[in-house]
Design a protein around this motif. Structure first.
Motif, PDB file in Angstrom:
ATOM      1  N   HIS A 120      13.210   9.773  -0.201  1.00  0.00           N
ATOM      2  CA  HIS A 120      14.272   9.058  -0.923  1.00  0.00           C
ATOM      3  C   HIS A 120      14.624   7.753  -0.214  1.00  0.00           C
ATOM      4  CE1 HIS A 120      18.265   8.279  -2.663  1.00  0.00           C
ATOM      5  NE2 HIS A 120      17.697   8.800  -3.756  1.00  0.00           N
ATOM      6  N   SER A 121      14.732   7.791   1.124  1.00  0.00           N
ATOM      7  CA  SER A 121      15.079   6.551   1.843  1.00  0.00           C
ATOM      8  C   SER A 121      13.941   5.531   1.774  1.00  0.00           C
ATOM      9  CB  SER A 121      15.457   6.858   3.296  1.00  0.00           C
ATOM     10  OG  SER A 121      14.340   7.304   4.017  1.00  0.00           O
ATOM     11  N   ARG A 122      12.673   5.990   1.794  1.00  0.00           N
ATOM     12  CA  ARG A 122      11.539   5.070   1.658  1.00  0.00           C
ATOM     13  C   ARG A 122      11.536   4.426   0.278  1.00  0.00           C
ATOM     14  NH1 ARG A 122      10.022   3.045   5.760  1.00  0.00           N
ATOM     15  NH2 ARG A 122       7.803   3.280   5.917  1.00  0.00           N
ATOM     16  N   MET A 123      11.875   5.226  -0.732  1.00  0.00           N
ATOM     17  CA  MET A 123      11.943   4.682  -2.096  1.00  0.00           C
ATOM     18  C   MET A 123      13.006   3.604  -2.189  1.00  0.00           C
ATOM     19  SD  MET A 123      11.470   8.215  -4.281  1.00  0.00           S
ATOM     20  CE  MET A 123      11.929   7.444  -5.839  1.00  0.00           C
ATOM     21  N   GLN A 124      14.153   3.836  -1.572  1.00  0.00           N
ATOM     22  CA  GLN A 124      15.221   2.829  -1.583  1.00  0.00           C
ATOM     23  C   GLN A 124      14.775   1.567  -0.859  1.00  0.00           C
ATOM     24  OE1 GLN A 124      18.581   4.956   0.062  1.00  0.00           O
ATOM     25  NE2 GLN A 124      19.532   5.077  -1.973  1.00  0.00           N
ATOM     26  N   LYS A 125      14.147   1.741   0.305  1.00  0.00           N
ATOM     27  CA  LYS A 125      13.688   0.589   1.088  1.00  0.00           C
ATOM     28  C   LYS A 125      12.669  -0.234   0.316  1.00  0.00           C
ATOM     29  CE  LYS A 125      11.103  -0.691   5.148  1.00  0.00           C
ATOM     30  NZ  LYS A 125       9.734  -0.478   5.497  1.00  0.00           N
ATOM     31  N   LEU A 126      11.764   0.452  -0.427  1.00  0.00           N
ATOM     32  CA  LEU A 126      10.697  -0.232  -1.157  1.00  0.00           C
ATOM     33  C   LEU A 126      11.108  -0.634  -2.578  1.00  0.00           C
ATOM     34  CD1 LEU A 126       7.801   2.094   0.014  1.00  0.00           C
ATOM     35  CD2 LEU A 126       8.207  -0.267   0.753  1.00  0.00           C
ATOM     36  N   GLY A 127      12.325  -0.301  -2.971  1.00  0.00           N
ATOM     37  CA  GLY A 127      12.803  -0.666  -4.304  1.00  0.00           C
ATOM     38  C   GLY A 127      12.128   0.126  -5.409  1.00  0.00           C
ATOM     39  N   ILE A 128      11.813   1.377  -5.140  1.00  0.00           N
ATOM     40  CA  ILE A 128      11.170   2.225  -6.131  1.00  0.00           C
ATOM     41  C   ILE A 128      12.213   3.053  -6.866  1.00  0.00           C
ATOM     42  CG2 ILE A 128       9.564   4.144  -6.505  1.00  0.00           C
ATOM     43  CD1 ILE A 128       8.076   3.230  -3.966  1.00  0.00           C
ATOM     44  N   SER A 129      12.239   2.930  -8.156  1.00  0.00           N
ATOM     45  CA  SER A 129      13.116   3.769  -8.963  1.00  0.00           C
ATOM     46  C   SER A 129      12.392   4.073 -10.283  1.00  0.00           C
ATOM     47  CB  SER A 129      14.466   3.089  -9.224  1.00  0.00           C
ATOM     48  OG  SER A 129      14.258   1.909  -9.966  1.00  0.00           O
ATOM     49  N   ARG A 130      12.761   5.184 -10.870  1.00  0.00           N
ATOM     50  CA  ARG A 130      12.100   5.607 -12.112  1.00  0.00           C
ATOM     51  C   ARG A 130      12.547   4.717 -13.259  1.00  0.00           C
ATOM     52  NH1 ARG A 130      11.535  11.694 -14.513  1.00  0.00           N
ATOM     53  NH2 ARG A 130      10.045  11.116 -16.135  1.00  0.00           N
ATOM     54  N   GLN A 131      11.588   4.187 -13.981  1.00  0.00           N
ATOM     55  CA  GLN A 131      11.876   3.368 -15.164  1.00  0.00           C
ATOM     56  C   GLN A 131      12.079   4.301 -16.351  1.00  0.00           C
ATOM     57  OE1 GLN A 131      12.171   0.018 -14.846  1.00  0.00           O
ATOM     58  NE2 GLN A 131      11.642   0.215 -12.682  1.00  0.00           N
ATOM     59  N   ARG A 132      13.201   4.233 -16.989  1.00  0.00           N
ATOM     60  CA  ARG A 132      13.479   5.129 -18.108  1.00  0.00           C
ATOM     61  C   ARG A 132      13.198   4.445 -19.413  1.00  0.00           C
ATOM     62  NH1 ARG A 132      16.224   9.678 -15.988  1.00  0.00           N
ATOM     63  NH2 ARG A 132      16.958   9.187 -13.935  1.00  0.00           N
ATOM     64  N   ALA A 168       0.839  -1.203   0.000  1.00  0.00           N
ATOM     65  CA  ALA A 168       0.000   0.000   0.000  1.00  0.00           C
ATOM     66  C   ALA A 168       0.871   1.249   0.000  1.00  0.00           C
ATOM     67  CB  ALA A 168      -0.932  -0.009   1.207  1.00  0.00           C
ATOM     68  N   GLU A 169       1.945   1.227   0.789  1.00  0.00           N
ATOM     69  CA  GLU A 169       2.860   2.368   0.838  1.00  0.00           C
ATOM     70  C   GLU A 169       3.544   2.567  -0.518  1.00  0.00           C
ATOM     71  OE1 GLU A 169       6.413   4.109   3.702  1.00  0.00           O
ATOM     72  OE2 GLU A 169       6.065   1.956   3.667  1.00  0.00           O
ATOM     73  N   ARG A 170       3.957   1.466  -1.131  1.00  0.00           N
ATOM     74  CA  ARG A 170       4.596   1.539  -2.447  1.00  0.00           C
ATOM     75  C   ARG A 170       3.648   2.169  -3.470  1.00  0.00           C
ATOM     76  NH1 ARG A 170       5.877  -3.343  -2.792  1.00  0.00           N
ATOM     77  NH2 ARG A 170       8.051  -3.167  -2.149  1.00  0.00           N
ATOM     78  N   LYS A 171       2.407   1.719  -3.501  1.00  0.00           N
ATOM     79  CA  LYS A 171       1.422   2.265  -4.440  1.00  0.00           C
ATOM     80  C   LYS A 171       1.178   3.742  -4.188  1.00  0.00           C
ATOM     81  CE  LYS A 171      -1.030  -2.088  -5.124  1.00  0.00           C
ATOM     82  NZ  LYS A 171      -2.251  -2.837  -4.810  1.00  0.00           N
ATOM     83  N   HIS A 172       1.094   4.123  -2.928  1.00  0.00           N
ATOM     84  CA  HIS A 172       0.832   5.516  -2.567  1.00  0.00           C
ATOM     85  C   HIS A 172       2.001   6.411  -3.006  1.00  0.00           C
ATOM     86  CE1 HIS A 172      -1.313   8.630  -0.452  1.00  0.00           C
ATOM     87  NE2 HIS A 172      -0.272   8.904   0.307  1.00  0.00           N
ATOM     88  N   ILE A 173       3.208   5.967  -2.754  1.00  0.00           N
ATOM     89  CA  ILE A 173       4.386   6.745  -3.160  1.00  0.00           C
ATOM     90  C   ILE A 173       4.477   6.825  -4.675  1.00  0.00           C
ATOM     91  CG2 ILE A 173       6.923   6.722  -3.195  1.00  0.00           C
ATOM     92  CD1 ILE A 173       6.803   5.731  -0.274  1.00  0.00           C
ATOM     93  N   LEU A 174       4.243   5.724  -5.363  1.00  0.00           N
ATOM     94  CA  LEU A 174       4.273   5.736  -6.829  1.00  0.00           C
ATOM     95  C   LEU A 174       3.220   6.687  -7.399  1.00  0.00           C
ATOM     96  CD1 LEU A 174       4.888   1.977  -7.652  1.00  0.00           C
ATOM     97  CD2 LEU A 174       6.370   3.892  -8.268  1.00  0.00           C
ATOM     98  N   SER A 175       2.066   6.716  -6.796  1.00  0.00           N
ATOM     99  CA  SER A 175       1.009   7.625  -7.243  1.00  0.00           C
ATOM    100  C   SER A 175       1.440   9.074  -7.084  1.00  0.00           C
ATOM    101  CB  SER A 175      -0.270   7.367  -6.445  1.00  0.00           C
ATOM    102  OG  SER A 175      -1.253   8.312  -6.767  1.00  0.00           O
ATOM    103  N   ALA A 176       2.027   9.403  -5.930  1.00  0.00           N
ATOM    104  CA  ALA A 176       2.500  10.773  -5.695  1.00  0.00           C
ATOM    105  C   ALA A 176       3.628  11.132  -6.665  1.00  0.00           C
ATOM    106  CB  ALA A 176       2.977  10.926  -4.253  1.00  0.00           C
ATOM    107  N   LEU A 177       4.516  10.184  -6.935  1.00  0.00           N
ATOM    108  CA  LEU A 177       5.618  10.441  -7.878  1.00  0.00           C
ATOM    109  C   LEU A 177       5.082  10.682  -9.293  1.00  0.00           C
ATOM    110  CD1 LEU A 177       8.161   7.804  -6.566  1.00  0.00           C
ATOM    111  CD2 LEU A 177       8.560  10.281  -6.688  1.00  0.00           C
ATOM    112  N   GLU A 178       4.104   9.916  -9.694  1.00  0.00           N
ATOM    113  CA  GLU A 178       3.529  10.096 -11.029  1.00  0.00           C
ATOM    114  C   GLU A 178       2.807  11.435 -11.137  1.00  0.00           C
ATOM    115  OE1 GLU A 178       1.219   6.562 -11.658  1.00  0.00           O
ATOM    116  OE2 GLU A 178       3.007   5.304 -11.796  1.00  0.00           O
ATOM    117  N   GLN A 179       2.085  11.826 -10.071  1.00  0.00           N
ATOM    118  CA  GLN A 179       1.391  13.115 -10.078  1.00  0.00           C
ATOM    119  C   GLN A 179       2.386  14.272 -10.145  1.00  0.00           C
ATOM    120  OE1 GLN A 179      -1.240  13.365  -6.708  1.00  0.00           O
ATOM    121  NE2 GLN A 179      -2.360  11.521  -7.295  1.00  0.00           N
ATOM    122  N   ALA A 180       3.566  14.087  -9.544  1.00  0.00           N
ATOM    123  CA  ALA A 180       4.596  15.133  -9.528  1.00  0.00           C
ATOM    124  C   ALA A 180       5.563  14.985 -10.695  1.00  0.00           C
ATOM    125  CB  ALA A 180       5.351  15.089  -8.204  1.00  0.00           C
TER     126      ALA A 180
END
Length: 114
Positions: A102-114, A68-80
């Motif tokens: 940034h640290s939450r993204m690292q913990k959850l393995g979130i990175s921008r797909q290019r 749920a946290e991963r989805k929420h962060i990804l949603s905020a990143l996409e909106q921004a």
């Protein structure tokens, strides 16, 4: 109430049996009392629309808090538009510091797909 209620339809009995009764006996008492008040004859008229069975929770899989946290962060990143810092960035939208996001993204393995 001085009413001569003598019957209950099979449909009403089935609805009473299918209903989940989250309020237990008090909810049952209230439904019956209301039905008696509203009935105008010898058959108890239950509000069948209020006795719909609860939705099955098996159809919707339960996600973990991490998912749920991963989805929420990804949603905020996409909106921004994947901007992390700044007043319009994802960190501000989530109400956290840029370094925390940034640290939450690292913990959850979130990175921008290019």
């Amino acid at each position: 109430m001085k009413k001569q209620i003598k019957t209950l339809s099979a449909e009403a009995v089935a609805a009473l049996q299918r209903y989940h009764w989250p309020g237990n006996i008090r909810e049952l008492e209230n439904i019956i009392e209301r039905a008696v008040i509203l009935s105008s004859g010898v058959e108890l008229e239950l509000p069948l629309s209020e006795l719909k069975p609860a939705r099955s929770t098996a159809a919707t899989p339960v996600s973990t808090l991490e998912d749920a946290e991963r989805k929420h962060i990804l949603s905020a990143l996409e909106q921004a538009d994947w901007v992390i810092g700044g007043p319009q960035g994802a960190a501000a939208r989530l109400g956290m510091k840029r370094t925390t996001l940034h640290s939450r993204m690292q913990k959850l393995g979130i990175s921008r797909q290019r």
